[in-house]
Design a protein around this motif. Structure first.
Motif, PDB file in Angstrom:
ATOM      1  N   ALA A   9      32.227  68.631  27.825  1.00  0.00           N
ATOM      2  CA  ALA A   9      30.651  67.890  28.091  1.00  0.00           C
ATOM      3  C   ALA A   9      29.829  69.333  28.444  1.00  0.00           C
TER       4      ALA A   9
ATOM      5  N   HIS B  11      26.323  71.543  29.413  1.00  0.00           N
ATOM      6  CA  HIS B  11      24.641  71.586  30.818  1.00  0.00           C
ATOM      7  C   HIS B  11      25.465  71.364  31.723  1.00  0.00           C
TER       8      HIS B  11
ATOM      9  N   THR C  31      25.190  70.458  35.185  1.00  0.00           N
ATOM     10  CA  THR C  31      25.346  69.774  36.028  1.00  0.00           C
ATOM     11  C   THR C  31      26.128  68.358  36.121  1.00  0.00           C
ATOM     12  N   LYS C  32      26.709  68.922  34.272  1.00  0.00           N
ATOM     13  CA  LYS C  32      28.317  68.512  34.249  1.00  0.00           C
ATOM     14  C   LYS C  32      29.912  68.697  34.228  1.00  0.00           C
TER      15      LYS C  32
ATOM     16  N   LYS D 123      31.814  67.960  36.888  1.00  0.00           N
ATOM     17  CA  LYS D 123      32.753  66.498  37.067  1.00  0.00           C
ATOM     18  C   LYS D 123      32.993  66.069  35.139  1.00  0.00           C
ATOM     19  N   GLN D 124      32.194  65.339  34.432  1.00  0.00           N
ATOM     20  CA  GLN D 124      32.681  65.316  33.402  1.00  0.00           C
ATOM     21  C   GLN D 124      33.400  66.165  32.211  1.00  0.00           C
ATOM     22  N   ARG D 125      33.005  67.270  32.602  1.00  0.00           N
ATOM     23  CA  ARG D 125      34.229  68.636  31.763  1.00  0.00           C
ATOM     24  C   ARG D 125      35.534  68.347  32.687  1.00  0.00           C
TER      25      ARG D 125
ATOM     26  N   ASP E  45      36.816  64.835  30.760  1.00  0.00           N
ATOM     27  CA  ASP E  45      36.823  65.378  29.414  1.00  0.00           C
ATOM     28  C   ASP E  45      38.299  66.173  28.866  1.00  0.00           C
TER      29      ASP E  45
ATOM     30  N   ASN F 171      32.425  75.124  28.789  1.00  0.00           N
ATOM     31  CA  ASN F 171      31.085  74.586  28.432  1.00  0.00           C
ATOM     32  C   ASN F 171      30.456  74.741  29.955  1.00  0.00           C
ATOM     33  N   TYR F 172      31.599  75.183  30.875  1.00  0.00           N
ATOM     34  CA  TYR F 172      31.374  75.715  32.154  1.00  0.00           C
ATOM     35  C   TYR F 172      30.575  76.542  33.102  1.00  0.00           C
TER      36      TYR F 172
END
Length: 366
Positions: free
Chosen positions: A190, A192, A194-195, A197-199, A202, A232-233
């Motif tokens: 994921a 962006h 701020t994402k 947690k979503q990364r 995933d 994406n981190y």
């Protein structure tokens, strides 16, 4: 029925009941003793080192034909006399159109053709390829090793739009070389700032949702795993301070603010994975050879690896979180990371290509 792409539904099937089984269950066959005849030459030498090169690049939909041949050769390691035995290439954002989400795109096919044409000149032969959405994974081996490759399987795990779309996710290839199993994961997590947690979600979806029909069934039951891609981190640091550190090329301080390093140290992702030392500036986001002033630079593009027997040692030491700290745990490590670098010269994308080379000790008897 349960959704293989949902970690919550999968947890009681895999994560909780079999958490340690992922690292401990004996899944590979007995040591395979075989002599391989190639023409009139019988290969029966002792154990030797396997050289693996992992190449990852978010190409931002650029055409394969636009990439300079020299940049491609440097990235693939062909400007060195020591060409790798196995070369694995992971691309992200090859084609992000709606059509590419449901069928193989012409851009992906063009990349495959270009890469194979380049590698054939150096005696690298095709093993397998897997595409999903914008993700592309290609595995090739040197012709002297091709006879030792077996048990080839590929699969994909989408994580975009609640696991329904392949704009994000992972494409995975696994194979056996002699008696050892290798798993290669190319992922795009994921986006962006701020994402985080979503990364992490995933990552869990790909790790837990990737199931092969034959043993080893899951990613972490392979002897060696190489996980790479646009993870994406980002860097949690104010832009003014970031720019100052960039001007000083202070990579160590930049990486102190790296989200992946933090999440990994907290045991939230990539448990038991290792990463080489980063001594290069962030690979994202560029406009030609300059950082884009509208986006904060970040180390999005990474290569990590995992040795299953080290995970076993680490569990037995009861050190369940964080990097390997026990010398006994690391004493049997067989992976040597010889290089980890980005290719700053390539200007075809808003990301820079990254490569890592590895030596696997006592890996083959060919």
């Amino acid at each position: 029925m349960f959704n293989l792409n949902c970690p919550d539904q999968l947890s009681h099937h895999i994560t909780d009941v079999h958490e340690e089984d992922d690292y401990i269950l004996p899944v590979r066959p007995n040591e395979i003793a075989k002599q391989n005849e190639i023409g009139n030459v019988v290969c029966q030498t002792g154990p030797s080192t396997l050289k693996i090169r992992i190449c990852t690049w978010n190409v931002a939909e650029c055409d394969a034909s636009t990439v300079a041949e020299l940049d491609l050769k440097v990235w693939l390691g062909f400007m060195s006399e020591n060409i790798s035995d196995v070369i694995v290439i992971g691309l992200q954002e090859v084609d992000m159109t709606a059509k590419a989400m449901v069928t193989l795109s012409a851009k992906a096919d063009a990349w495959k053709t270009r890469l194979l044409a380049t590698m054939s000149s150096y005696d690298l032969e095709y093993v397998t390829c897997q595409c999903m959405g914008g993700l592309f994974l290609l595995v090739c081996v040197h012709r002297h090793l091709h006879h030792a490759v077996d048990d080839i399987q590929v699969t994909s795990t989408p994580t975009g739009w609640g696991g329904l779309c392949g704009n994000k996710g992972g494409v995975v290839a696994r194979l056996r070389i002699d008696s050892k199993y290798y798993c290669f994961v190319n992922s795009h997590l994921a986006a962006h700032q701020t994402k985080v947690k979503q990364r992490n979600i995933d990552y869990d979806c790909i790790k837990n949702g990737t199931i092969f029909p034959m043993r080893p069934f899951s990613i972490l039951t392979h002897d060696y795993v190489f996980w790479f891609g646009d993870l994406n981190y980002r860097l949690d640091i104010h832009r003014d301070h970031l720019d100052k550190l960039l001007s000083q090329k202070d990579c160590d301080t930049l990486l102190d603010h790296d989200q992946l390093n933090r999440e990994k140290a907290l045991g939230r992702v990539f448990r038991f994975f290792s990463e080489g030392e980063i001594q290069w500036t962030p690979t994202y986001k560029f406009k030609s050879d300059m950082y884009d002033s509208r986006r904060s630079p970040a180390y999005c593009d990474r290569v990590l690896w995992y040795e299953r027997h080290l995970a076993q040692n680490h569990l037995h030491c009861h050190s369940h979180i964080g990097p390997y700290q026990c010398s006994n745990c690391m004493s049997t490590a067989t992976v040597r990371n010889n290089a980890y670098q980005s290719l700053r010269e390539a200007n075809d994308s808003d990301h820079k290509p990254v490569f890592a080379t590895f030596h696997i000790l006592d890996a083959v008897s060919v």
